[in-house]
Design a protein around this motif. Structure first.
Motif, PDB file in Angstrom:
ATOM      1  N   ASP A 283       0.873  -1.145   0.000  1.00 23.68           N
ATOM      2  CA  ASP A 283       0.000   0.000   0.000  1.00 23.68           C
ATOM      3  C   ASP A 283       0.924   1.212   0.000  1.00 23.68           C
ATOM      4  O   ASP A 283       1.731   1.367   0.897  1.00 23.68           O
ATOM      5  CB  ASP A 283      -0.808  -0.099   1.300  1.00 23.68           C
ATOM      6  CG  ASP A 283      -1.722   1.051   1.522  1.00 23.68           C
ATOM      7  OD1 ASP A 283      -2.803   1.048   0.942  1.00 23.68           O
ATOM      8  OD2 ASP A 283      -1.348   1.942   2.299  1.00 23.68           O
ATOM      9  N   HIS A 334      -1.725   3.241 -11.503  1.00 24.57           N
ATOM     10  CA  HIS A 334      -1.651   1.795 -11.786  1.00 24.57           C
ATOM     11  C   HIS A 334      -2.131   1.445 -13.198  1.00 24.57           C
ATOM     12  O   HIS A 334      -1.542   0.578 -13.836  1.00 24.57           O
ATOM     13  CB  HIS A 334      -2.387   0.986 -10.718  1.00 24.57           C
ATOM     14  CG  HIS A 334      -2.098   1.459  -9.309  1.00 24.57           C
ATOM     15  ND1 HIS A 334      -3.005   1.355  -8.290  1.00 24.57           N
ATOM     16  CD2 HIS A 334      -1.006   2.055  -8.784  1.00 24.57           C
ATOM     17  CE1 HIS A 334      -2.477   1.871  -7.182  1.00 24.57           C
ATOM     18  NE2 HIS A 334      -1.270   2.305  -7.461  1.00 24.57           N
ATOM     19  N   THR A 371      -1.938  10.039  -3.950  1.00 29.22           N
ATOM     20  CA  THR A 371      -0.877  10.142  -2.949  1.00 29.22           C
ATOM     21  C   THR A 371       0.250  11.044  -3.418  1.00 29.22           C
ATOM     22  O   THR A 371       0.525  11.137  -4.619  1.00 29.22           O
ATOM     23  CB  THR A 371      -0.300   8.751  -2.592  1.00 29.22           C
ATOM     24  OG1 THR A 371       0.724   8.923  -1.615  1.00 29.22           O
ATOM     25  CG2 THR A 371       0.297   8.044  -3.801  1.00 29.22           C
ATOM     26  N   VAL A 448      -7.816  14.202  -4.227  1.00 29.86           N
ATOM     27  CA  VAL A 448      -8.954  13.576  -3.553  1.00 29.86           C
ATOM     28  C   VAL A 448      -9.423  14.298  -2.284  1.00 29.86           C
ATOM     29  O   VAL A 448     -10.280  13.795  -1.575  1.00 29.86           O
ATOM     30  CB  VAL A 448      -8.663  12.090  -3.264  1.00 29.86           C
ATOM     31  CG1 VAL A 448      -8.644  11.294  -4.558  1.00 29.86           C
ATOM     32  CG2 VAL A 448      -7.340  11.913  -2.514  1.00 29.86           C
ATOM     33  N   LYS A 567       0.878   7.330   9.050  1.00 30.48           N
ATOM     34  CA  LYS A 567      -0.424   7.304   9.732  1.00 30.48           C
ATOM     35  C   LYS A 567      -0.259   7.342  11.256  1.00 30.48           C
ATOM     36  O   LYS A 567      -1.201   7.544  11.993  1.00 30.48           O
ATOM     37  CB  LYS A 567      -1.226   6.071   9.304  1.00 30.48           C
ATOM     38  CG  LYS A 567      -1.595   6.085   7.812  1.00 30.48           C
ATOM     39  CD  LYS A 567      -2.377   4.843   7.420  1.00 30.48           C
ATOM     40  CE  LYS A 567      -2.596   4.699   5.927  1.00 30.48           C
ATOM     41  NZ  LYS A 567      -3.710   5.515   5.400  1.00 30.48           N
ATOM     42  N   GLU A 665      -1.623  12.372   4.394  1.00 25.55           N
ATOM     43  CA  GLU A 665      -2.806  11.558   4.066  1.00 25.55           C
ATOM     44  C   GLU A 665      -3.597  12.304   3.000  1.00 25.55           C
ATOM     45  O   GLU A 665      -4.160  13.368   3.258  1.00 25.55           O
ATOM     46  CB  GLU A 665      -3.667  11.360   5.316  1.00 25.55           C
ATOM     47  CG  GLU A 665      -4.803  10.361   5.154  1.00 25.55           C
ATOM     48  CD  GLU A 665      -4.304   8.919   5.021  1.00 25.55           C
ATOM     49  OE1 GLU A 665      -4.045   8.488   3.875  1.00 25.55           O
ATOM     50  OE2 GLU A 665      -4.173   8.250   6.060  1.00 25.55           O
TER      51      GLU A 665
HETATM   52  C1  C3B Z   1      -5.205   6.078  -0.390  1.00 27.46           C
HETATM   53  C2  C3B Z   1      -4.762   7.331   0.358  1.00 27.46           C
HETATM   54  O1  C3B Z   1      -3.711   7.022   1.217  1.00 27.46           O
HETATM   55  C3  C3B Z   1      -5.944   7.846   1.172  1.00 27.46           C
HETATM   56  O2  C3B Z   1      -5.603   9.050   1.803  1.00 27.46           O
HETATM   57  C4  C3B Z   1      -7.140   8.074   0.253  1.00 27.46           C
HETATM   58  O3  C3B Z   1      -8.279   8.384   1.016  1.00 27.46           O
HETATM   59  C5  C3B Z   1      -7.430   6.827  -0.569  1.00 27.46           C
HETATM   60  O4  C3B Z   1      -6.284   6.400  -1.268  1.00 27.46           O
HETATM   61  C6  C3B Z   1      -8.531   7.042  -1.585  1.00 27.46           C
HETATM   62  O5  C3B Z   1      -8.303   8.203  -2.327  1.00 27.46           O
HETATM   63  N1  C3B Z   1      -4.152   5.417  -1.198  1.00 27.46           N
HETATM   64  C7  C3B Z   1      -4.116   4.038  -1.186  1.00 27.46           C
HETATM   65  O6  C3B Z   1      -4.929   3.404  -0.488  1.00 27.46           O
HETATM   66  N2  C3B Z   1      -3.205   3.370  -1.951  1.00 27.46           N
HETATM   67  C8  C3B Z   1      -2.339   4.046  -2.734  1.00 27.46           C
HETATM   68  N3  C3B Z   1      -1.470   3.386  -3.470  1.00 27.46           N
HETATM   69  C9  C3B Z   1      -2.375   5.448  -2.789  1.00 27.46           C
HETATM   70  C10 C3B Z   1      -3.304   6.118  -1.990  1.00 27.46           C
END
Ligand code: C3B
Length: 835
Positions: A283, A334, A371, A448, A567, A665
């Motif tokens: 992630d 992606h 991000t 976002v 986080k 975030e």
């Molecule tokens: C996430 C972000 O980290 C979150 O702040 C955001 O709310 C969500 O996307 C949806 O927009 N995020 C994620 O889960 N995976 C990623 N590779 C990049 C962003």
């Protein structure tokens, strides 16, 4: 046969909604689909029979929808995403069909346990976290708002791993979600496509004397679509989630087989099917693995070929107006290879000239950035990219060359700018920058949340925003109230509906009407009772799962999300240790009791995130067994956090932890789900927290910490964590406790990497935010003592969350980006003259 001639005539047991019909249908499906009779049927057989009963009712609406799309040929949105974190389908489909209660009764009259059947569903965890779940919420809202749409992705055989905890450490277990079969999907092998890889390109002259390029691949894979119906709430619109599964191309096997190379042939099969085998569990952290690029190209190519076939072959429309009928939303970078792939299809397969192809491509694509973290920005080594997708690399060079000429004209002699904007990063080893490709190839680029979009324009995509300001826009995320309120919090839903009717489920702004009940003593008491009952349910679950007894009158202080240093779950831990230290020093200290609950997975290769999980469990062991703190603080790590589980957690929270370093975030969506269910937030001015606070009011939100601009200032000057450590005795005591081996049975080495990073080089500034966090947590504790006031704040949080419905987000995309008209679908079994 003409489509108009198709009459859907299905017998009543497949569409009827009466309780007797539903009962008959369940037993019928048990018999004919599962091939079982009640005496030998397992729980899973009954689940399948129930799921097929629901699916039948969806299919009717699904076919009417796709017939209508075929006839009307509306403009459609294709949402391309490597992740769709759908969560269980059964309950949600029952809600959207409007037959949840009726079905429960039917099931109970058959002598079955409805809740146990819902539990039986293995959730399709085809995503990591926020990004994948957002895609799922958006599918729900697009269907609810009657927007013709398709979600395109990958049918991973193994989704996100299941998490177990051994001795406090995370252990990953493969997610075999398909092991009992998946009743929600239909395979469509007749609509498969071939996808090429590797090889080389060749120039040739076509019959019109034009120079063209042919790609001669060295291998090929087949993509087979699996379709899942996505029904909207209180509408008949049923869209499709189309996930591609990789299969070997038969003809390739054949050659080897004929030559006697049986193993070679089977090897190719294994190799091909590997492609959609497993979801990358990272992630916001890229690994640059070849298989990942193969996955991305695989699903993007299948999806674009599918759109073009629909457009040209089924609808008989000219390719020149492709962008008028389709718009593609790229969910992060992606699927960004779509820019080069659509160009290739138009140039090489449809013989379109460059300028027109570029016009079509750029009028089709729209890109959402999720991000700003540098470690999440995708880039592919040029060598790897070129060996896998030689033709795409050529196309990218051509796009880049033309683009950089424009930049040079506009900003003469600005070589630095050229270097920054180039799709190819040439600062060291050469890389293809996917964010630059996506940005350049799109007519719309959005962030976002307000702050995120602002930072995107200021920072990561600054040069592009300066050159093409009109392409940039914000679309603050949202979440679906169907799943995250109606389905997951039936008690609260019932109370709200008894006061303001049920229109809020479609129009979340109507929750505002709850404000007029804030001064109603009885309403407040009911609100409080409901929260308490839900907390009791979670307490029972914790007792069962973790063997920990928790006090339901304590503050349920919850942080549930992926583990990542930005986080700052470890900031939460520093607060726990600080409270613990205070209680040890003064066992009679009067503090508001708290239960700290954590849930979330760490990427398997992310050592620091895994160490934070270990720290939480280690602190939990010590704190929970210390008689000095009994009943005042408890720490719980709930393993295997997923959608199913999240639905149980959000409604039970008093306090929602949204404590990321400001600026990191992008939005957050869990923050919205907690608040909708009446939790108060303790949070920084980051992502959508800022907008949540604006909506619920500063007096109903616990704000702490540095702002994003303060964070940058401190970093620019050189952040010195030591200075905070020396000056702050409670912070020092908390850190020293960890260092001393107190939580690790005397092992002073275990948490060294974590503490070391905090003390010497922490990019997430925990120490700088520590005191502010502790102070505000003290205010939280005090505020909770006034239950009546707390309840008022809780009600106001729910009442003012209307903005954060994903319906609002989708309406904005529809109006400001996609420009698509809603298309009403006729309900089944009713006379209807919409078309
Ligand atoms: C996430 C972000 O980290 C979150 O702040 C955001 O709310 C969500 O996307 C949806 O927009 N995020 C994620 O889960 N995976 C990623 N590779 C990049 C962003």
């Amino acid at each position: 046969m003409q489509t108009e001639d198709i009459q859907i005539r299905i017998e009543d047991d497949r569409t009827g909604l009466e309780i007797e019909t539903l009962k008959r249908a369940i037993l019928d499906n048990l018999f004919y689909i599962q091939g079982k009779f009640p005496e030998i049927a397992t729980l899973n057989d009954y689940y399948m029979a129930l799921a097929y009963t629901v699916r039948d009712r969806l299919i009717h609406r699904w076919l009417i929808s796709s017939q209508t799309y075929t006839k009307v040929q509306p403009r459609e949105v294709c949402y391309l995403s490597a992740e769709f974190l759908m969560g269980p389908h059964l309950g949600n489909n029952l809600i959207n069909l409007g037959i949840y209660d009726r079905m429960r009764q039917a099931v109970q009259e058959l002598g079955l346990n409805f809740e146990a059947l819902l539990e039986q569903e293995e959730e399709p965890g085809l995503g990591n976290g926020g990004l994948g779940r957002l895609a799922a919420c958006y599918l729900d809202s697009m269907a609810t708002l009657d927007i013709p749409s398709v979600g395109y992705g990958i049918r991973y055989e193994f989704g996100i791993f299941d998490q177990d905890i051994h001795d406090g450490w995370q252990v990953e277990i493969t997610d075999k979600w398909l092991k009992n079969g998946n009743p929600w999907e239909i395979a469509r092998p007749e609509w498969a496509f071939e996808v090429k890889f590797g090889g080389r390109t060749e120039r040739y002259t076509d019959e019109k004397g034009r120079s063209r390029v042919k790609w001669i691949p060295d291998r090929m894979v087949q993509g087979v679509p699996y379709d899942t119906p996505i029904l909207g709430y209180e509408t008949s619109s049923t869209n499709t989630l189309r996930l591609w599964s990789a299969q070997a191309v038969e003809s390739f096997d054949f050659r080897a087989f004929n030559a006697g190379d049986y193993y070679g042939a089977v090897g190719n099969k294994v190799f091909s099917e590997n492609l959609s085998k497993v979801l990358y569990p990272n992630d916001e952290q890229i690994q640059g693995k070849q298989l990942r690029l193969e996955q991305q190209y695989f699903f993007v190519s299948c999806s674009l070929q599918d759109m073009i076939r629909t457009h040209c072959d089924r609808r008989g429309l000219p390719i020149s107006i492709f962008h008028e009928k389709f718009t593609v939303q790229l969910n992060d970078t992606h699927p960004a290879i779509a820019v080069a792939e659509l160009m290739r299809l138009l140039l090489d397969e449809h013989g379109i000239e460059w300028d027109q192809a570029w016009h079509i491509t750029q009028s089709t694509m729209a890109y959402t950035n999720h991000t700003l973290l540098p470690e999440a920005l995708e880039r592919w080594a040029v060598g790897l990219f070129g060996s896998l997708l030689p033709r795409h690399l050529e196309i990218i060079y051509e796009i880049n060359g033309r683009f950089l000429n424009e930049v040079r004209l506009r900003y003469p002699k600005d070589d630095e700018r050229i270097r920054r904007m180039s799709i190819i990063d040439e600062s060291g080893d050469r890389y293809v920058r996917m964010a630059n490709l996506a940005t350049l190839g799109s007519y719309s680029i959005n962030g976002v949340a307000e702050l995120h979009t602002q930072l995107l324009k200021q920072d990561v995509l600054h040069d592009f925003a300066e050159m093409y300001p009109e392409r940039f826009n914000n679309k603050t995320n949202g979440v679906t109230p169907r799943r995250f309120m109606v389905l997951s919090n039936p008690r609260l839903t019932k109370l709200i509906t008894s006061k303001i009717g049920d229109h809020w489920i479609r129009n979340l702004q109507e929750l505002r009407q709850l404000e007029s009940f804030v001064e109603d003593l009885e309403f407040r008491s009911e609100w409080r009772q409901i929260k308490l009952a839900i907390k009791r349910d979670l307490a029972n679950y914790i007792q069962e799962q973790n063997g920990i007894e928790v006090n339901v009158d304590s503050i349920f202080d919850i942080q549930a999300k992926r583990f990542h240093e930005y986080k700052r779950q470890h900031l939460n831990v520093l607060h726990i240790i600080t409270l613990y230290n205070r209680l040890k020093a003064n066992p009679n200290l009067d503090i508001t009791p708290r239960t700290f609950i954590f849930g979330g997975k760490a990427a398997p290769g992310y050592q620091m995130a895994k160490l934070i999980i270990k720290l939480i469990n280690s602190v939990a062991d010590v704190v929970n067994s210390d008689p000095d703190v009994r009943d005042r603080i408890k720490v719980v790590f709930l393993k295997d956090y997923n959608v199913k589980f999240a639905q149980r957690v959000y409604p039970a929270a008093d306090l929602s932890e949204q404590i990321s370093t400001a600026g990191k975030e992008a939005s957050g969506t869990g923050n919205m789900k907690f608040s909708m269910n009446g939790a108060l937030t303790i949070g920084t001015l980051d992502g959508a927290n800022i907008e949540i606070r604006e909506e619920v009011g500063a007096e109903n939100f616990f704000l702490f910490g540095l702002t994003a601009s303060k964070v940058s200032q401190i970093k620019a000057k050189g952040y010195d964590p030591m200075q905070y450590y020396i000056a702050n005795s409670e912070l020092k005591a908390a850190i020293d406790r960890i260092n001393s081996g107190f939580f690790s049975k005397g092992d002073t080495a275990l948490f060294k990497p974590l503490v070391g990073s905090l003390m010497y080089q922490d990019p997430y500034l925990l120490f700088a935010d520590y005191q502010s966090y502790i102070d505000v947590q003290t205010q939280v504790g005090e505020a909770y003592r006034d239950q009546d006031h707390w309840t008022r704040m809780s009600i106001l949080n729910t009442a003012r969350m209307g903005k954060f419905s994903s319906d609002r987000s989708i309406r904005e995309y529809v109006k400001e980006v996609w420009k698509i008209d809603p298309l009403k679908i006729c309900p089944p079994n009713e006379p209807c003259s919409i078309h």
